[in-house]
Design an enzyme around this catalytic site. Structure first.
Site, PDB file in Angstrom:
ATOM      1  N   HIS A  40       0.756  -1.184  -0.084  1.00 13.81           N
ATOM      2  CA  HIS A  40       0.038  -0.166   0.032  1.00 13.81           C
ATOM      3  C   HIS A  40       0.829   1.006   0.052  1.00 13.81           C
ATOM      4  CE1 HIS A  40       0.811  -1.168   4.366  1.00 13.81           C
ATOM      5  NE2 HIS A  40       0.771  -0.166   4.467  1.00 13.81           N
ATOM      6  N   CYS A  99       0.863   2.213  12.338  1.00 13.97           N
ATOM      7  CA  CYS A  99       1.928   1.928  11.440  1.00 13.97           C
ATOM      8  C   CYS A  99       2.113   3.393  10.444  1.00 13.97           C
ATOM      9  CB  CYS A  99       1.500   1.006  10.474  1.00 13.97           C
ATOM     10  SG  CYS A  99      -0.060   1.294   9.447  1.00 13.97           S
TER      11      CYS A  99
END
Length: 667
Positions: free
Chosen positions: A66, A189
């Protein structure tokens, strides 16, 4: 709100290449072909940089590469089911279900929540089984829309159901008479889209299976699930599964904890839970430290192995010392300039005699610029004289917090008095910090304990550390400093070039890290002596430290298509950071592509340092970058050294990055 995934974004049962980057390239191209991104190179570069930081493969044959990119026009999912499967770094083998999340820089919360929902759905075995059994791209789209709660058909997976619990015989729950263990966790994250929420669910499911009560706070991009203070206070242990700093970490002060990258929360949730509970049972285990009084979120000085704690304390001392050096050194350098304006050939000026014979309102025979130069040198000298005490004080602070500051200042002042220099400051600061820390661990009556940080700890620590510096450590450390100074003074010719190469490579190697700081401390240590060789070393260090960010800025200007939008923006900022001698301006590039950036900057930094030393460029100021070039000796070669190092580093990095891009494209 447009669909996140369509049939033309699904690649089923194709050979997509041998490496993860081959698969990412195919998925990025599908996003561009679908009209959801404007530039393949930008999108691929962003995805490659993100994948290079952390593996995105997770247990179960799944991967979720991603990224965010300005090239993306709307949040998009592209899905691949490659045949054969391709490794994305998961421990249990290659991935055959790959979802590529492409988010624009300004993605709205609604879309981000859907992306996070998909990531959580992939933790459910029934959903992934349905994806593997699907026979067409259209069926994949329906399954995904069902999991997201959009579209006509719902996924076969149970939408709100956790992973199936273990059979009763296998369940590892504690006996009914034993209170259920309570754990709190934080997951986070860098992008905050997928791994944050997957780690949260993996930890929840593992805790359910083990029979524990676990609550999670997700610090992500699509909304946060926040723990209450009551949840934290009731917890037996804390898990930080994070790849960024924990927000408001001070809420967990005093709690047993473990900390690992966010991906481990997905890969090894049971192991993390077991480690956290073991830490809670250990009376000497790690505890979350209270943040500093300034309100900073920090892990505190009381956590980790002693080697790591001392290292962090020394880095703390250096960071607090630098403003004293910068302010004092630049003021002294300006004083030299005013003297040179008045009497260019005067040589060494007796600053004290000038100040004794003149005042602001009665200059007598003293010219006003000469008087102002003497004043500036005196003020700057006070700043430089505080360099070693400040270094020692904040090393002690790093080890013992506030009770260490006063003893550290005193130990550093003693080191200065016995000519032990910056080595004495480091040793004195560590000694004062360790003594103050040890005194702070004593169990004392409340009436006595209240006096410790204000009276007893500073008194005892200052006495012990001061006596040790005066009677035992001062003379050996002074001998080392004198020997070092004599060696520097003797350097010339080839030796000076070699020293410039070494210092330049050190300054450009870790961009503000310990190697960079060691070279800078080495340079500033002798600056107050006024010796020409020390000023030459200072100039070489400043010039070499300017090279990495300037080189990254030049590289993004020369070949902008090699870089994504964020990197190009970082490159624009790096011009000013590099010119100001802030090596950390190259960190965004080095963290994303260390194998190419670090060698490039080391080569350029070493060349710049060697040119500077060889041309005898000298700087009386310890900081300022290009803005203090007027204070430097041989300013033209100062500029030439900066330009040479910058151009070499930038060209080398562009070549290495271009070769990497071509090899991936050809693959």
């Amino acid at each position: 709100m447009s669909d996140l995934i369509t049939a033309d974004l699904v690649l089923l049962d194709e050979n997509l290449g041998e490496t993860r980057f081959d698969v990412i390239a195919k998925l990025a191209q599908a996003v561009v072909n679908a009209g959801r991104a404007t530039d393949f190179e930008q999108l691929y570069a962003a995805a490659e940089a993100r994948e290079s930081k952390t593996d995105t493969g997770i247990p179960g044959g799944i991967a979720i590469p991603h990224c965010r990119s300005a090239a993306v026009t709307e949040p998009t999912l592209a899905m691949a089911r490659p045949n054969p499967a391709v490794s994305f770094g998961a421990k249990d083998g290659p991935a055959d279900l790959i979802f590529f999340i492409a988010a624009p820089d300004g993605a709205d919360q609604a879309h981000l929540k859907l992306l996070s929902t998909l990531a959580r759905s992939l933790m459910k075995k029934s959903f992934t089984a349905s994806l593997r059994e699907a026979s067409s791209a259209e069926e994949i789209v329906e399954l995904v829309n069902g999991a997201l709660g959009v579209g006509e058909k719902k996924a076969e997976a149970k939408p709100a159901e956790a992973a199936p619990a273990a059979p009763a015989a296998e369940k590892e729950a504690p006996a009914a008479s034993v209170p259920v263990k309570k754990i709190v966790a934080v997951t986070a994250c860098p992008t905050g889209i997928a791994h944050t929420y997957m780690a949260a669910d993996a930890l929840k499911y593992a805790a359910e299976e083990l029979g524990y009560d676990l609550k999670v706070e997700t610090q992500g991009s699509s909304g946060n699930e926040k723990l209450t203070q009551a949840d934290i206070d009731a917890a037996d242990a804390v898990i930080f599964a994070v790849s960024v700093n924990v927000r408001e970490r001070n809420r967990f002060a005093g709690k047993p904890f473990i900390e690992s990258p966010v991906k481990r929360g997905i890969d090894e949730p049971k192991e993390m839970i077991a480690e956290a509970l073991a830490e809670a049972e250990n009376p000497n285990g790690a505890r979350v430290a209270a943040a500093a009084s300034s309100g900073e979120d920090s892990a505190g000085a009381t956590e980790g192995a002693w080697g790591s704690r001392i290292y962090k304390a020394v880095m703390t001392g250096i960071s607090y010392m630098i403003p004293f050096v910068a302010a004092g050194g630049i003021l002294v350098a300006l004083g030299f300039v005013f003297e040179a304006i008045t009497v260019p050939n005067l040589g060494d000026v007796n600053t004290k005699a000038i100040l004794d014979s003149a005042t602001l309102f009665n200059l007598g025979d003293v010219h006003w610029t000469l008087y102002l130069g003497a004043v500036l040198q005196t003020i700057g000298g006070f700043g430089l004289s505080l360099m070693v005490p400040a270094l020692a004080a904040y090393i002690a602070y790093g080890l013992a917090q506030r009770p260490g500051i006063a003893p550290g200042f005193i130990a550093g002042s003693v080191a200065l008095a016995v000519n032990a220099g910056f080595l004495g400051g480091i040793v004195g600061g560590i000694l004062a910090g360790l003594i103050a820390y040890a005194l702070g661990t004593l169990k004392l009556p409340r009436w006595l304990g209240s006096m410790m940080p204000v009276v007893i700890t500073p008194l005892v620590t200052s006495l012990v550390a001061g006596l040790a510096m005066y009677l035992l450590l001062g003379a050996p450390l002074a001998w080392v400093m004198t020997t070092l100074q004599d060696w520097l003074t003797s350097m010339s010719g080839g030796s000076a070039l070699l020293l410039g190469l070494i210092l330049g490579a050190m300054m450009a190697s870790d961009l503000g890290g310990p190697i960079n700081k060691a070279a800078y401390l080495f340079a500033t240590a002798g600056l107050s002596s006024g010796a020409t060789v020390n000023q030459e070393i200072m100039a070489a260090v400043i010039i070499s430290g300017m090279v990495p960010p300037l080189a990254m800025a030049l590289a993004t200007t020369l070949r902008p298509k090699l870089f994504n939008e964020n990197e190009r923006e970082n490159g624009k900022a790096a011009w000013l950071l590099g010119a100001s001698f802030i090596s950390e301006g190259a960190i965004p590039f080095a963290s994303a592509d260390p194998a190419r950036v670090i060698p490039s900057t080391i080569v350029g930094g070493a060349i710049a340092g060697a040119i500077s030393m060889g041309a005898h460029v000298a700087s009386p100021a310890p900081h300022g970058g290009i803005w203090i070039i007027g204070l430097a000796q041989n300013p033209l070669m100062f500029l030439a050294a900066v330009v040479a190092g910058t151009v070499v580093s930038a060209l080398l990095y562009v070549v290495l990055k271009s070769l990497g891009a071509r090899s991936k494209a050809s693959a």
